[in-house]
Design an enzyme around this catalytic site. Sequence first.
Site, short mmCIF file in Angstrom:
data_model
loop_
_atom_site.label_atom_id
_atom_site.label_comp_id
_atom_site.label_asym_id
_atom_site.label_seq_id
_atom_site.Cartn_x
_atom_site.Cartn_y
_atom_site.Cartn_z
N ASP A 61 0.83 -1.20 0.00
CA ASP A 61 0.00 0.00 0.00
C ASP A 61 0.86 1.26 0.00
O ASP A 61 2.08 1.20 0.11
CB ASP A 61 -0.94 0.01 1.21
CG ASP A 61 -0.21 0.06 2.54
OD1 ASP A 61 1.00 -0.19 2.58
OD2 ASP A 61 -0.86 0.36 3.56
N GLU A 62 0.22 2.37 -0.17
CA GLU A 62 0.79 3.71 0.00
C GLU A 62 2.00 4.02 -0.87
O GLU A 62 3.07 4.37 -0.38
CB GLU A 62 1.11 3.96 1.47
CG GLU A 62 -0.12 3.92 2.34
CD GLU A 62 0.18 4.13 3.82
OE1 GLU A 62 1.31 3.85 4.25
OE2 GLU A 62 -0.72 4.59 4.51
N VAL A 63 1.84 3.89 -2.15
CA VAL A 63 2.90 4.31 -3.05
C VAL A 63 2.41 5.51 -3.84
O VAL A 63 1.38 5.47 -4.51
CB VAL A 63 3.30 3.18 -4.03
CG1 VAL A 63 4.31 3.69 -5.04
CG2 VAL A 63 3.88 2.03 -3.25
#
Length: 182
Positions: free
Chosen positions: A175-177
Amino acid sequence: MVDYPRFAFRGLLLDTSRHFIPVHTLLTNLDAMERNKMNVFHWHIVDDTSFPYVSIKFPKLSEKGAFDNKYHIYSPADVQNIINYAADRGIRVIPEFDTPGISKKKTVQLVVSGHTLSWGPGQPGLLTECYQGGKPDGSHGPINPILPSSYSFLQDFLSEITSVFKDSYFHVGGDEVSFYCW
């Protein structure tokens, strides 16, 4: 009277990448988990902020990515001790080695890297180099997906992880790119 847990999986997550937890404290937590009929220890061992896992194949990851490469690391013996201690108490250890996924967030430095910022110093060329105005700006994004060497590294590293942690599962975050570097 028959006593049994309501759910098959009862777990606890501890994040030792953002907040190093000494081995003796992890063992104490495993004792508490056993007393409370918990059977899954989700060990969030590596993230952006720190790489305390001492890799057998890639020792520079912790040498250069841990908060302190002498005191804030988990040696192969430490990891095996924790896994065995947990198994003796009927607890599975599911490790989490955060790797990139996708997010719509923009330029927050810790988010840009997809949780792999701590991997970069110990594995040069692994992370995407960010540019601004056509020139490198000194920051890095996630593991560079256009380089074949990234996949070779991940294959070797994940092979090690699956040989050390024998559970059927391990967590890769995903997640969170940010697309800041792209």
